[in-house]
Motif scaffolding. Sequence first.
Motif, mmCIF file in Angstrom:
data_model
loop_
_atom_site.group_PDB
_atom_site.id
_atom_site.type_symbol
_atom_site.label_atom_id
_atom_site.label_comp_id
_atom_site.label_asym_id
_atom_site.label_seq_id
_atom_site.Cartn_x
_atom_site.Cartn_y
_atom_site.Cartn_z
ATOM 1 N N ALA A 29 0.824 -1.209 0.000
ATOM 2 C CA ALA A 29 0.000 0.000 0.000
ATOM 3 C C ALA A 29 0.859 1.261 0.000
ATOM 4 N N LEU A 30 1.893 1.285 0.825
ATOM 5 C CA LEU A 30 2.749 2.470 0.921
ATOM 6 C C LEU A 30 3.543 2.700 -0.355
ATOM 7 N N LEU A 31 3.869 1.622 -1.052
ATOM 8 C CA LEU A 31 4.634 1.742 -2.287
ATOM 9 C C LEU A 31 3.842 2.476 -3.366
ATOM 10 N N SER A 32 2.524 2.440 -3.271
ATOM 11 C CA SER A 32 1.694 3.156 -4.238
ATOM 12 C C SER A 32 1.558 4.634 -3.889
ATOM 13 N N ILE A 33 2.007 4.999 -2.684
ATOM 14 C CA ILE A 33 1.877 6.377 -2.210
ATOM 15 C C ILE A 33 3.181 7.150 -2.326
ATOM 16 N N LYS A 34 4.296 6.476 -2.024
ATOM 17 C CA LYS A 34 5.592 7.154 -2.009
ATOM 18 C C LYS A 34 6.688 6.225 -2.520
ATOM 19 N N PRO A 35 7.820 6.780 -2.962
ATOM 20 C CA PRO A 35 8.929 5.936 -3.426
ATOM 21 C C PRO A 35 9.458 5.039 -2.316
ATOM 22 N N TYR A 36 10.027 3.922 -2.704
ATOM 23 C CA TYR A 36 10.586 2.961 -1.744
ATOM 24 C C TYR A 36 11.556 3.629 -0.776
ATOM 25 N N ARG A 37 12.426 4.488 -1.301
ATOM 26 C CA ARG A 37 13.450 5.114 -0.456
ATOM 27 C C ARG A 37 12.845 6.004 0.627
ATOM 28 N N ASP A 38 11.605 6.476 0.418
ATOM 29 C CA ASP A 38 10.962 7.363 1.390
ATOM 30 C C ASP A 38 10.094 6.617 2.399
ATOM 31 N N VAL A 39 9.882 5.332 2.181
ATOM 32 C CA VAL A 39 9.089 4.536 3.124
ATOM 33 C C VAL A 39 9.963 4.198 4.326
ATOM 34 N N THR A 40 9.488 4.511 5.511
ATOM 35 C CA THR A 40 10.267 4.264 6.723
ATOM 36 C C THR A 40 9.702 3.076 7.505
ATOM 37 N N ILE A 41 10.516 2.584 8.429
ATOM 38 C CA ILE A 41 10.068 1.515 9.327
ATOM 39 C C ILE A 41 8.838 1.974 10.107
ATOM 40 N N ARG A 42 8.859 3.231 10.543
ATOM 41 C CA ARG A 42 7.711 3.763 11.284
ATOM 42 C C ARG A 42 6.456 3.771 10.412
ATOM 43 N N LYS A 62 13.850 -3.259 6.386
ATOM 44 C CA LYS A 62 12.900 -2.808 5.361
ATOM 45 C C LYS A 62 13.127 -3.531 4.042
ATOM 46 N N GLU A 63 14.380 -3.669 3.652
ATOM 47 C CA GLU A 63 14.679 -4.339 2.385
ATOM 48 C C GLU A 63 14.184 -5.778 2.400
ATOM 49 N N GLY A 64 14.364 -6.464 3.530
ATOM 50 C CA GLY A 64 13.885 -7.836 3.643
ATOM 51 C C GLY A 64 12.383 -7.931 3.494
ATOM 52 N N LEU A 65 11.667 -6.948 4.033
ATOM 53 C CA LEU A 65 10.212 -6.915 3.902
ATOM 54 C C LEU A 65 9.807 -6.748 2.444
ATOM 55 N N PHE A 66 10.474 -5.848 1.731
ATOM 56 C CA PHE A 66 10.111 -5.624 0.334
ATOM 57 C C PHE A 66 10.557 -6.780 -0.564
ATOM 58 N N LEU A 67 11.621 -7.468 -0.184
ATOM 59 C CA LEU A 67 11.997 -8.682 -0.910
ATOM 60 C C LEU A 67 10.906 -9.744 -0.757
ATOM 61 N N ALA A 68 10.370 -9.861 0.456
ATOM 62 C CA ALA A 68 9.279 -10.809 0.699
ATOM 63 C C ALA A 68 8.027 -10.402 -0.070
ATOM 64 N N LEU A 69 7.804 -9.097 -0.191
ATOM 65 C CA LEU A 69 6.657 -8.614 -0.966
ATOM 66 C C LEU A 69 6.806 -9.000 -2.436
ATOM 67 N N ALA A 126 16.703 -9.212 -7.272
ATOM 68 C CA ALA A 126 15.626 -10.135 -6.899
ATOM 69 C C ALA A 126 14.467 -10.033 -7.878
ATOM 70 N N PHE A 127 14.151 -8.805 -8.293
ATOM 71 C CA PHE A 127 13.054 -8.624 -9.241
ATOM 72 C C PHE A 127 13.343 -9.354 -10.546
ATOM 73 N N ILE A 128 14.572 -9.245 -11.043
ATOM 74 C CA ILE A 128 14.938 -9.918 -12.296
ATOM 75 C C ILE A 128 14.751 -11.425 -12.176
ATOM 76 N N GLU A 129 15.161 -11.984 -11.042
ATOM 77 C CA GLU A 129 15.033 -13.426 -10.840
ATOM 78 C C GLU A 129 13.574 -13.852 -10.710
ATOM 79 N N MET A 130 12.774 -13.039 -10.017
ATOM 80 C CA MET A 130 11.405 -13.439 -9.698
ATOM 81 C C MET A 130 10.409 -13.186 -10.817
ATOM 82 N N PHE A 131 10.677 -12.186 -11.666
ATOM 83 C CA PHE A 131 9.718 -11.842 -12.712
ATOM 84 C C PHE A 131 10.273 -12.051 -14.128
#
Length: 205
Positions: A29-42, A62-69, A126-131
């Motif tokens: 949801a947050l990725l649709s609102i702001k760039p990845y670099r601006d998304v914080t743990i909070r 954070k990176e691990g969470l987005f890798l799981a996503l 990871a994106f290249i491998e997964m998609f």
Amino acid sequence: MSKVPARGRPADPTKQLLQKEKLLDAAQALLSIKPYRDVTIRDLAEHAELNSAMIRYYFENKEGLFLALLERMSQQHFVNMKQISTRQEPIKEFIHFMLKMLTKNTGLARLIHDEFSKDNSELGSAFIEMFPKRMAKILPQLIKNNTKITDDKKAKYAAFSLVSMIIMPFVGREVRERAWEISDEELSNPAWSEHVYAMFINGCG
């Protein structure tokens, strides 16, 4: 009144799975609102209504969470791809599905653009491998089965061209909107899907 974030890791595996899914949903949801670099743990913790420590526990950072996503989205994507391959007009269905997925997840295209521009990006790799790599094994055969193309190399070129036609309007969103005045709403319209399909099929000869 806002809810108080849940504290601590539940012992129940079902509740643990629910917490992980809530964090993945928050990331998407947050990725649709702001760039990845601006998304914080909070941001992620507040959106999921969980303690920020749960991100470190389940995904390390954070990176691990987005890798799981990305992994979750990839699994869902290729389940749909198997279903599409059995349809009456699979190429048309593929185009419609991809456009719908990208329209719904506009942040994914931005993530691809931002991370591919960096050297040694784990998310980009990871994106290249997964998609794309998985798509490169499936789409050429789908094209051979449903067009006049029989040569393996031509099928690969056609598959790459089709994916590029679908994705580039999302990756180049700013140019598309400012120069060509084509909105996100137009890309979600069936007329755009039909346009891409006609361009591709006519190009296949």
